[in-house]
Design a protein around this motif. Sequence first.
Motif, PDB file in Angstrom:
ATOM      1  N   ALA A  28     -35.537  -0.043 -98.938  1.00 38.41           N
ATOM      2  CA  ALA A  28     -36.654  -0.981 -99.074  1.00 38.41           C
ATOM      3  C   ALA A  28     -36.969  -1.204-100.546  1.00 38.41           C
ATOM      4  O   ALA A  28     -36.594  -0.419-101.406  1.00 38.41           O
ATOM      5  N   VAL A  29     -37.700  -2.282-100.800  1.00 39.54           N
ATOM      6  CA  VAL A  29     -38.116  -2.645-102.146  1.00 39.54           C
ATOM      7  C   VAL A  29     -39.639  -2.591-102.206  1.00 39.54           C
ATOM      8  O   VAL A  29     -40.322  -3.060-101.297  1.00 39.54           O
ATOM      9  N   GLN A 107     -53.308   1.786-111.895  1.00 38.93           N
ATOM     10  CA  GLN A 107     -53.980   1.282-110.694  1.00 38.93           C
ATOM     11  C   GLN A 107     -54.651  -0.035-111.032  1.00 38.93           C
ATOM     12  O   GLN A 107     -54.900  -0.341-112.194  1.00 38.93           O
ATOM     13  N   GLY A 108     -54.985  -0.800-109.998  1.00 37.00           N
ATOM     14  CA  GLY A 108     -55.705  -2.043-110.200  1.00 37.00           C
ATOM     15  C   GLY A 108     -57.127  -1.786-110.671  1.00 37.00           C
ATOM     16  O   GLY A 108     -57.609  -0.648-110.655  1.00 37.00           O
ATOM     17  N   ALA A 109     -57.811  -2.835-111.092  1.00 38.94           N
ATOM     18  CA  ALA A 109     -59.176  -2.721-111.624  1.00 38.94           C
ATOM     19  C   ALA A 109     -60.139  -2.077-110.631  1.00 38.94           C
ATOM     20  O   ALA A 109     -61.082  -1.402-111.016  1.00 38.94           O
ATOM     21  N   GLU A 110     -59.882  -2.274-109.359  1.00 39.35           N
ATOM     22  CA  GLU A 110     -60.760  -1.705-108.332  1.00 39.35           C
ATOM     23  C   GLU A 110     -60.069  -0.568-107.568  1.00 39.35           C
ATOM     24  O   GLU A 110     -60.393  -0.306-106.422  1.00 39.35           O
ATOM     25  N   GLY A 111     -59.113   0.081-108.220  1.00 39.32           N
ATOM     26  CA  GLY A 111     -58.446   1.231-107.629  1.00 39.32           C
ATOM     27  C   GLY A 111     -57.302   0.898-106.682  1.00 39.32           C
ATOM     28  O   GLY A 111     -56.842   1.759-105.942  1.00 39.32           O
ATOM     29  N   GLU A 112     -56.816  -0.351-106.718  1.00 38.15           N
ATOM     30  CA  GLU A 112     -55.707  -0.732-105.850  1.00 38.15           C
ATOM     31  C   GLU A 112     -54.453   0.028-106.244  1.00 38.15           C
ATOM     32  O   GLU A 112     -54.254   0.396-107.384  1.00 38.15           O
ATOM     33  N   ARG A 113     -53.573   0.205-105.286  1.00 39.86           N
ATOM     34  CA  ARG A 113     -52.290   0.847-105.535  1.00 39.86           C
ATOM     35  C   ARG A 113     -51.439  -0.017-106.440  1.00 39.86           C
ATOM     36  O   ARG A 113     -51.578  -1.235-106.472  1.00 39.86           O
ATOM     37  N   GLN A 114     -50.505   0.625-107.142  1.00 40.62           N
ATOM     38  CA  GLN A 114     -49.604  -0.133-107.999  1.00 40.62           C
ATOM     39  C   GLN A 114     -48.402  -0.657-107.230  1.00 40.62           C
ATOM     40  O   GLN A 114     -47.813  -1.668-107.601  1.00 40.62           O
ATOM     41  N   LEU A 115     -48.016   0.012-106.137  1.00 39.86           N
ATOM     42  CA  LEU A 115     -46.828  -0.377-105.385  1.00 39.86           C
ATOM     43  C   LEU A 115     -47.185  -0.905-104.003  1.00 39.86           C
ATOM     44  O   LEU A 115     -48.094  -0.397-103.363  1.00 39.86           O
ATOM     45  N   ALA A 116     -46.427  -1.914-103.583  1.00 43.41           N
ATOM     46  CA  ALA A 116     -46.556  -2.448-102.229  1.00 43.41           C
ATOM     47  C   ALA A 116     -45.155  -2.710-101.700  1.00 43.41           C
ATOM     48  O   ALA A 116     -44.305  -3.257-102.404  1.00 43.41           O
ATOM     49  N   ARG A 117     -44.908  -2.310-100.454  1.00 42.94           N
ATOM     50  CA  ARG A 117     -43.583  -2.517 -99.852  1.00 42.94           C
ATOM     51  C   ARG A 117     -43.410  -3.970 -99.443  1.00 42.94           C
ATOM     52  O   ARG A 117     -44.307  -4.595 -98.892  1.00 42.94           O
ATOM     53  N   ARG A 118     -42.228  -4.503 -99.713  1.00 42.99           N
ATOM     54  CA  ARG A 118     -41.925  -5.899 -99.334  1.00 42.99           C
ATOM     55  C   ARG A 118     -40.737  -5.925 -98.414  1.00 42.99           C
ATOM     56  O   ARG A 118     -39.850  -5.225 -98.441  1.00 42.99           O
TER      57      ARG A 118
END
Length: 118
Positions: A28-29, A107-118
């Motif tokens: 996966a990517v 992390q994102g400005a509001e604590g979002e994850r840096q990685l997301a599976r596509r």
Amino acid sequence: MITSADIREWRNHDVVDPKGHKIGVLEAVYVDTSTDEPAMATVLTGLPTRRRLVFVPLGEAVLGPHYVKVAHPKGLVRQCPSIGTDDVLPAEREEGIFQHYGMEYRQGAEGERQLARR
């Protein structure tokens, strides 16, 4: 630059290190959530009865005929934190993957994850 569309075509192809040693098979990517560009891949490794998914950066990856060559040696990739073949990456383990490769974790400005599976 490798785009999301390009790398998706290489699922189930070999992943090799800079010396051409097979690490495993691209499963996966994962994209960087701030840019939506490919950032990491999971690579299926191990014996048939003990398979796992390890993460490897795609930053300097090169696409070849039926393989993806990554910039990190096989030994380093195989020592990376891993997940089971049916698991998802827990948010609290994401930073450890970046640290393993000496990469900055953002992390994102509001604590979002840096990685997301596509």
